[in-house]
Design a protein around this motif. Structure first.
Motif, PDB file in Angstrom:
ATOM      1  N   ARG A  41       1.078  -1.092  -0.037  1.00 53.93           N
ATOM      2  CA  ARG A  41       0.017   0.163   0.100  1.00 53.93           C
ATOM      3  C   ARG A  41       0.928   1.219   0.166  1.00 53.93           C
ATOM      4  NH1 ARG A  41      -4.698  -1.605   4.243  1.00 53.93           N
ATOM      5  NH2 ARG A  41      -5.550  -3.278   2.896  1.00 53.93           N
ATOM      6  N   ARG A  42       2.054   0.954   0.540  1.00 54.18           N
ATOM      7  CA  ARG A  42       2.989   2.012   0.602  1.00 54.18           C
ATOM      8  C   ARG A  42       4.355   1.748   0.193  1.00 54.18           C
ATOM      9  NH1 ARG A  42      -0.351   1.965   4.373  1.00 54.18           N
ATOM     10  NH2 ARG A  42      -1.951   3.746   4.522  1.00 54.18           N
ATOM     11  N   GLY A  88      11.025   9.739   2.404  1.00 51.07           N
ATOM     12  CA  GLY A  88       9.607   9.964   2.107  1.00 51.07           C
ATOM     13  C   GLY A  88       8.715   8.545   1.991  1.00 51.07           C
ATOM     14  N   ILE A  89       7.552   8.734   1.784  1.00 54.28           N
ATOM     15  CA  ILE A  89       6.876   7.541   1.467  1.00 54.28           C
ATOM     16  C   ILE A  89       5.800   7.762   0.214  1.00 54.28           C
ATOM     17  CG2 ILE A  89       4.770   6.269   2.327  1.00 54.28           C
ATOM     18  CD1 ILE A  89       7.286   5.352   4.176  1.00 54.28           C
ATOM     19  N   LEU A  90       5.650   6.613  -0.418  1.00 57.20           N
ATOM     20  CA  LEU A  90       4.937   7.104  -1.741  1.00 57.20           C
ATOM     21  C   LEU A  90       3.915   5.891  -1.391  1.00 57.20           C
ATOM     22  CD1 LEU A  90       4.490   8.147  -4.503  1.00 57.20           C
ATOM     23  CD2 LEU A  90       5.531   6.069  -5.355  1.00 57.20           C
ATOM     24  N   ARG A  97      -0.180   4.126  -2.798  1.00 61.86           N
ATOM     25  CA  ARG A  97      -0.970   3.762  -4.177  1.00 61.86           C
ATOM     26  C   ARG A  97      -1.976   4.890  -4.221  1.00 61.86           C
ATOM     27  NH1 ARG A  97      -2.336  -1.798  -5.402  1.00 61.86           N
ATOM     28  NH2 ARG A  97      -1.032  -3.195  -4.489  1.00 61.86           N
ATOM     29  N   ARG A  98      -2.163   5.643  -3.396  1.00 65.41           N
ATOM     30  CA  ARG A  98      -3.007   7.009  -3.714  1.00 65.41           C
ATOM     31  C   ARG A  98      -2.449   8.173  -4.262  1.00 65.41           C
ATOM     32  NH1 ARG A  98      -7.577   8.867   0.812  1.00 65.41           N
ATOM     33  NH2 ARG A  98      -8.114   6.743   0.320  1.00 65.41           N
ATOM     34  N   ASP A  99      -1.357   8.192  -3.484  1.00 65.79           N
ATOM     35  CA  ASP A  99      -0.456   9.319  -4.270  1.00 65.79           C
ATOM     36  C   ASP A  99      -0.388   9.088  -5.857  1.00 65.79           C
ATOM     37  OD1 ASP A  99       0.158  10.374  -1.730  1.00 65.79           O
ATOM     38  OD2 ASP A  99       2.109   9.275  -1.586  1.00 65.79           O
ATOM     39  N   LEU A 100      -0.097   7.815  -6.194  1.00 67.38           N
ATOM     40  CA  LEU A 100       0.323   7.192  -7.571  1.00 67.38           C
ATOM     41  C   LEU A 100      -1.112   7.456  -8.408  1.00 67.38           C
ATOM     42  CD1 LEU A 100       2.578   6.217  -9.550  1.00 67.38           C
ATOM     43  CD2 LEU A 100       1.605   3.916  -8.892  1.00 67.38           C
ATOM     44  N   MET A 101      -2.142   7.157  -7.800  1.00 67.91           N
ATOM     45  CA  MET A 101      -3.483   7.226  -8.411  1.00 67.91           C
ATOM     46  C   MET A 101      -3.747   8.657  -8.491  1.00 67.91           C
ATOM     47  SD  MET A 101      -7.065   5.592  -7.376  1.00 67.91           S
ATOM     48  CE  MET A 101      -6.505   4.230  -6.794  1.00 67.91           C
TER      49      MET A 101
END
Length: 88
Positions: free
Chosen positions: A43-44, A55-57, A59-63
Motif C-alpha cells: 500500500r506504501r 519519504g513514503i509513496l 498507491r493513492r499518491d500514484l493514483m
C-alpha cells in the motif's frame, strides 16, 4: 487483534515488523513504483536515499497523479511482460 491480546500487547514492534522491505529511490520512475504496487500487495513504498528514509509513496499518491496529469500512463505490467499488451 494484537491490541486486544494481553499476551502480546506490550511486545516490541520489532517482534512483528517486516525486515525484508522493498523500497525505491527518489530518482526511480513512477512507472517502477507502479510495477511494484501491481506485483506485490504494497500500500506504501518507502523512498530511501543513502540508507535514509526520505519519504513514503502510497498507491493513492500514484493514483492521484495518474488522474490529474495529462501525461499518458502505461500499464506497468505490460512494460514488464509485453505479451500482456492487448492486441490492436
Amino acid at each position: 487483534d494484537v491490541v486486544f491480546d494481553p499476551a502480546v500487547r506490550n511486545q516490541p514492534v520489532s517482534a512483528y515488523m517486516a525486515t525484508d522491505v522493498c523500497s525505491v529511490g527518489p530518482d526511480e520512475t513512477l512507472n517502477r513504483a507502479a510495477q511494484l504496487f501491481a506485483l506485490y500487495d504494497f500500500r506504501r513504498l518507502p523512498v530511501v536515499e543513502n540508507g535514509k528514509l526520505v519519504g513514503i509513496l502510497s498507491r493513492r499518491d500514484l493514483m492521484n497523479y495518474a488522474l490529474t496529469t495529462s501525461e499518458p500512463f502505461s500499464d506497468p505490467l505490460v512494460d514488464l511482460v509485453p505479451s500482456l499488451a492487448p492486441i490492436s
